[in-house]
Design a protein around this motif. Structure first.
Motif, PDB file in Angstrom:
ATOM      1  N   GLN A 128     -12.610  -4.437   8.887  1.00  0.00           N
ATOM      2  CA  GLN A 128     -11.159  -4.216   9.017  1.00  0.00           C
ATOM      3  C   GLN A 128     -10.483  -4.229   7.645  1.00  0.00           C
ATOM      4  N   HIS A 139      -6.742  -3.613   7.389  1.00  0.00           N
ATOM      5  CA  HIS A 139      -5.276  -3.580   7.496  1.00  0.00           C
ATOM      6  C   HIS A 139      -4.658  -4.839   6.872  1.00  0.00           C
ATOM      7  N   LYS A 140      -3.336  -4.818   6.735  1.00  0.00           N
ATOM      8  CA  LYS A 140      -2.626  -5.893   6.035  1.00  0.00           C
ATOM      9  C   LYS A 140      -2.820  -7.260   6.684  1.00  0.00           C
ATOM     10  N   ASN A 141      -3.014  -7.282   7.995  1.00  0.00           N
ATOM     11  CA  ASN A 141      -3.187  -8.561   8.682  1.00  0.00           C
ATOM     12  C   ASN A 141      -4.411  -9.319   8.185  1.00  0.00           C
ATOM     13  N   VAL A 164      -5.281  -9.640   5.103  1.00  0.00           N
ATOM     14  CA  VAL A 164      -4.825 -10.441   3.957  1.00  0.00           C
ATOM     15  C   VAL A 164      -4.032 -11.648   4.440  1.00  0.00           C
ATOM     16  N   ALA A 165      -3.135 -11.412   5.404  1.00  0.00           N
ATOM     17  CA  ALA A 165      -2.297 -12.510   5.895  1.00  0.00           C
ATOM     18  C   ALA A 165      -3.147 -13.610   6.525  1.00  0.00           C
ATOM     19  N   THR A 216       4.198 -12.458   8.906  1.00  0.00           N
ATOM     20  CA  THR A 216       4.612 -12.476   7.499  1.00  0.00           C
ATOM     21  C   THR A 216       5.765 -11.499   7.309  1.00  0.00           C
ATOM     22  N   TYR A 255       4.984 -18.224   6.701  1.00  0.00           N
ATOM     23  CA  TYR A 255       4.629 -17.557   7.956  1.00  0.00           C
ATOM     24  C   TYR A 255       5.667 -17.962   9.000  1.00  0.00           C
ATOM     25  N   SER A 306       4.901  -8.334   9.722  1.00  0.00           N
ATOM     26  CA  SER A 306       3.562  -8.054  10.235  1.00  0.00           C
ATOM     27  C   SER A 306       3.034  -9.267  11.000  1.00  0.00           C
ATOM     28  N   VAL A 307       2.864  -9.106  12.323  1.00  0.00           N
ATOM     29  CA  VAL A 307       2.361 -10.195  13.161  1.00  0.00           C
ATOM     30  C   VAL A 307       0.840 -10.260  13.041  1.00  0.00           C
ATOM     31  N   LEU A 308       0.315 -11.472  12.870  1.00  0.00           N
ATOM     32  CA  LEU A 308      -1.145 -11.640  12.769  1.00  0.00           C
ATOM     33  C   LEU A 308      -1.777 -11.446  14.135  1.00  0.00           C
ATOM     34  N   ARG A 309      -2.219 -10.264  14.378  1.00  0.00           N
ATOM     35  CA  ARG A 309      -2.871  -9.929  15.640  1.00  0.00           C
ATOM     36  C   ARG A 309      -3.914  -8.866  15.341  1.00  0.00           C
ATOM     37  N   VAL A 360      -5.019  -5.608  15.313  1.00  0.00           N
ATOM     38  CA  VAL A 360      -4.694  -4.191  15.427  1.00  0.00           C
ATOM     39  C   VAL A 360      -5.876  -3.383  14.893  1.00  0.00           C
ATOM     40  N   VAL A 396     -11.979   1.567  14.801  1.00  0.00           N
ATOM     41  CA  VAL A 396     -13.261   1.398  14.125  1.00  0.00           C
ATOM     42  C   VAL A 396     -14.312   2.198  14.882  1.00  0.00           C
TER      43      VAL A 396
END
Lengths: 108, 170
Positions: A49, A51-53, A55-56, B74, B99, B153-156, B158, B163
């Protein structure tokens, strides 16, 4: 082991600056929820993966570096966020299985 | 971290009044059935994989239940009017990463409880940090100026379905 040493040993390519840190383990998952719940700090996170998540989540649990397998491209936005968080993004053309074997052989 | 529950953040919309809301479903597949609740007719809008958990003190065994927590987010720096954006920028310069905790619509009582719980959650993450000088601060989601306009940006999870396997070569 230090991150820079691991990068050289496994011929990993860095996509941003290398923020050299101790590496104490590895965590393999393509799910940020897995990382939040199960990854230990100072681990390298092996994933496909980008995407930006990523990194978070890595920043939240203090991952030492993210290793993106199969040479998947990483967006400038993700790299910019990673650099702000002093998180090294490494990449390899190897698939996850092969890389994990090499990590294990390297003593991680 | 204890009582880890994997599931989905489900977004639904009432096609009667156009209200939108989210909830966590600890199920193997996201529930997509339309249903009626009072005057509302809730319709499935989408979902993403996520996780819920509680925190347990390793010394005394006390458990902090975080069932209200839908996810962490975030800031994307949308607007200076947003307290989360202002706080995030100030903190980032001091290597403190903010957060926002997204919860169900909170009432005043829940807000008071959540503040205490989020302090424990911040401490949980900070206790595990090895990088010198770095800190995590989990703040209430209601600092967001306008949830509907927020680009945070929610940590989920996506992109799980993007893929794709490499093409097979023979």
């Amino acid at each position: 082991m230090r991150l820079a040493e691991l990068k050289d040993k496994l011929s990993l390519k860095s996509l941003n600056d290398v923020y050299d840190k101790d590496v104490e383990g590895a965590f393999v998952s393509d799910m940020v929820s897995d990382v939040m719940a199960g990854a230990k700090p100072a681990s390298v996170w092996v994933t496909t993966q980008t995407h930006k998540n990523v990194v978070a989540a890595a920043n939240l649990v203090d991952i030492a570096a993210v290793i993106v397998t199969r040479g998947r491209p990483v967006s400038d936005e993700t790299l910019e966020m990673a650099s702000r968080a002093e998180l090294t993004i490494l990449t390899t053309d190897l698939d996850t299985y092969s890389l994990v074997g090499k990590l294990h052989a390297a003593g991680v | 971290m204890t009582d880890v529950r994997y599931g989905f953040i489900v977004v639904e919309k009432c096609y009667h009044c156009n209200d939108e809301r989210s909830y966590f479903a600890a199920e193997h597949v996201p529930p997509k059935e339309e249903y009626r609740e009072g005057e509302h007719f809730w319709d499935y809008m989408g979902s993403s994989q996520s996780v819920q958990f509680n925190l347990k003190c390793g010394e005394c065994g006390a458990v902090v239940e975080l069932g209200e927590l839908l996810g962490l987010m975030t800031c994307a720096g949308c607007t200076d009017e947003c307290d989360l954006n202002v706080l995030s920028r100030i903190c980032e310069s001091q290597r403190i990463w903010v957060y926002a905790a997204l919860t169900y619509n909170p009432d005043e009582q829940m807000k008071a409880h959540m503040a205490e719980k989020l302090a424990v959650l911040s401490q949980y993450f900070n206790d595990r940090i090895r990088t010198e000088g770095k800190k995590i601060l989990v703040v209430p989601g209601w600092l967001v100026h306008d949830v509907d306009m927020c680009h945070g940006s929610v940590l989920r999870d996506v992109g799980m379905f993007e893929v794709e396997p490499e093409p097979q070569t023979t």
